[in-house]
Design an enzyme around this catalytic site. Structure first.
Site, PDB file in Angstrom:
ATOM      1  N   GLY A 146      -8.112   8.399   7.120  1.00 25.56           N
ATOM      2  CA  GLY A 146      -8.282   8.658   8.547  1.00 25.56           C
ATOM      3  C   GLY A 146      -9.743   8.835   8.926  1.00 25.56           C
ATOM      4  N   ASP A 180       0.848  -1.193   0.000  1.00 22.55           N
ATOM      5  CA  ASP A 180       0.000   0.000   0.000  1.00 22.55           C
ATOM      6  C   ASP A 180       0.889   1.252   0.000  1.00 22.55           C
ATOM      7  OD1 ASP A 180      -2.446   1.371   0.231  1.00 22.55           O
ATOM      8  OD2 ASP A 180      -2.348   1.369   2.433  1.00 22.55           O
ATOM      9  N   ASP A 213      -8.687   0.978   6.469  1.00 21.83           N
ATOM     10  CA  ASP A 213      -7.751   0.807   7.582  1.00 21.83           C
ATOM     11  C   ASP A 213      -8.378   1.333   8.877  1.00 21.83           C
ATOM     12  OD1 ASP A 213      -5.626   0.439   9.239  1.00 21.83           O
ATOM     13  OD2 ASP A 213      -4.261   1.788   8.216  1.00 21.83           O
TER      14      ASP A 213
HETATM   15  O1  G3H Z   1      -2.837   4.740   3.711  1.00 21.73           O
HETATM   16  C1  G3H Z   1      -2.699   4.863   4.920  1.00 21.73           C
HETATM   17  C2  G3H Z   1      -2.986   3.745   5.822  1.00 21.73           C
HETATM   18  O2  G3H Z   1      -4.027   4.054   6.715  1.00 21.73           O
HETATM   19  C3  G3H Z   1      -1.748   3.276   6.543  1.00 21.73           C
HETATM   20  O3  G3H Z   1      -1.201   4.163   7.448  1.00 21.73           O
HETATM   21  O4  G3H Z   1       1.349   4.005   7.415  1.00 21.73           O
HETATM   22  O5  G3H Z   1       0.079   4.552   9.526  1.00 21.73           O
HETATM   23  O6  G3H Z   1       0.020   2.254   8.577  1.00 21.73           O
HETATM   24  P1  G3H Z   1       0.143   3.734   8.287  1.00 21.73           P
HETATM   25  P1  13P Z   2      -8.708   4.687   5.771  1.00 21.40           P
HETATM   26  O1  13P Z   2      -7.767   4.491   6.922  1.00 21.40           O
HETATM   27  O2  13P Z   2      -9.269   6.069   5.745  1.00 21.40           O
HETATM   28  O3  13P Z   2      -9.720   3.618   5.705  1.00 21.40           O
HETATM   29  O4  13P Z   2      -7.816   4.578   4.424  1.00 21.40           O
HETATM   30  C1  13P Z   2      -7.157   3.390   4.129  1.00 21.40           C
HETATM   31  C2  13P Z   2      -6.362   3.496   2.884  1.00 21.40           C
HETATM   32  O5  13P Z   2      -6.706   4.184   1.941  1.00 21.40           O
HETATM   33  C3  13P Z   2      -5.114   2.718   2.804  1.00 21.40           C
HETATM   34  O6  13P Z   2      -4.437   2.931   1.613  1.00 21.40           O
HETATM   35 ZN    ZN Z   3      -4.532   4.886   0.890  1.00 22.39          ZN
END
Ligand code: G3H
Ligand code: 13P
Ligand code: ZN
Length: 285
Positions: free
Chosen positions: A181, A82, A232
């Protein structure tokens, strides 16, 4: 089942007019919650690792956890990077066993985004790995952008079709009003723009920042061509909410299994619900 490519999941989703959920993982309990949900809902699933997840758990641990989960399950699973940051990172993930990588060059000048994405596509496709890219810019909810500021970052349909043709990507993440978020208010998606992008871009589209987007808006986005939906925050909130509840009710509890077990169940429920809304439940084939 052994792991499958993102491309194979998204081709089936395009044919069936549904979207596949892509859920972020950081540890064993999250992987088990996602795979448990997929099995109970007979759903294909994408498990993805962010930059933060790789830093926290390590690439090899994530790859091993998801490989075991996929092998023990009866549903098709793709392991996806990701928001990948470089050509080198994409190669490291391919070597570790990922079946799909995202390169997020959305902050780069267009030509540079195209050039790096195309190089990754060339190598990834040679070994059966899929590639997602991002055009336009998906902000974080903490950026607190005004409507005009966010709209300035939206994906331009003409540019998106040129980008898809120039790179050969398998999936394209679009900026149409979502943000990463927890939303303070209700996100407003630009559906006419999404419809325009879908009519001009022949590759499956990806919705990031999908936690907190109302079910009806998700269903409309899927009807317009969204085929991968990233979640997420909603899973994180189920995890942390359960931990808080357990520890509030059992202040002297020290057994990690009694603390993390209910959190795993709470996350599984959230993922199952999403799968039903996205339309991928019952599509494990
Ligand atoms: O795209 C963002 C996701 O919510 C992941 O965030 O790098 O804090 O795991 P993170
Ligand atoms: P959210 O945390 O807003 O669900 O976004 C997740 C996301 O796009 C990870 O690439
Ligand atoms: Zn994302």
């Amino acid at each position: 089942m052994s792991m499958v490519s993102l491309r194979s999941l998204l081709d089936a989703a395009t044919a069936g007019r549904y979207a596949v959920g892509a859920f972020n993982c950081n540890n064993m309990e999250i992987v088990q919650a996602i795979i448990g949900a997929a099995e109970k809902e007979a759903s294909p699933v994408i498990i993805q690792a962010s930059q933060g997840a790789i830093k926290y758990a390590g690439l090899e641990y994530i790859a091993a956890l998801v490989r075991v989960a996929a092998e023990k399950s009866g549903v098709p699973v793709a392991l996806h990077l990701d928001h990948g940051t470089s050509f080198a990172q994409a190669m490291q993930c391919i070597r570790a066993g990922f079946t799909s990588v995202m390169f997020d060059g959305s902050a780069l000048p267009l030509e540079e985004n195209i050039a790096i994405t195309r190089r990754i596509v060339e190598v990834a496709h040679a070994v059966g790995v899929s590639v997602e890219a991002e055009l336009g810019r998906i902000p974080g909810t903490e950026d607190e952008l005004s409507v005009a500021e966010q709209q300035a970052l939206f994906t331009a349909p003409d540019q998106a079709s040129e980008f898809a043709a120039a790179t050969g990507v398998d999936a394209l993440a679009v900026a149409v009003g979502t943000a990463h978020g927890h939303y303070k208010g209700e996100p407003k998606l630009d559906f006419p723009r999404l419809a325009q992008i879908a009519s001009q871009v022949p590759v499956p589209l990806v919705l990031h920042g999908s936690s907190g987007v109302p079910d009806d808006a998700i269903r409309q986005a899927v009807s317009l061509g969204i085929r991968k939906i990233n979640i997420d925050t909603d899973v994180r909130e189920a995890f942390s909410g359960s931990l808080r509840e357990t520890l509030a009710a059992q202040a002297t509890q020290t057994d990690p299994r009694k603390i993390l077990g209910p959190a795993r169940e709470a996350m599984e429920e959230v993922v199952r619900r999403k799968m039903r809304v996205f339309g991928c439940a019952g599509r494990a084939g």
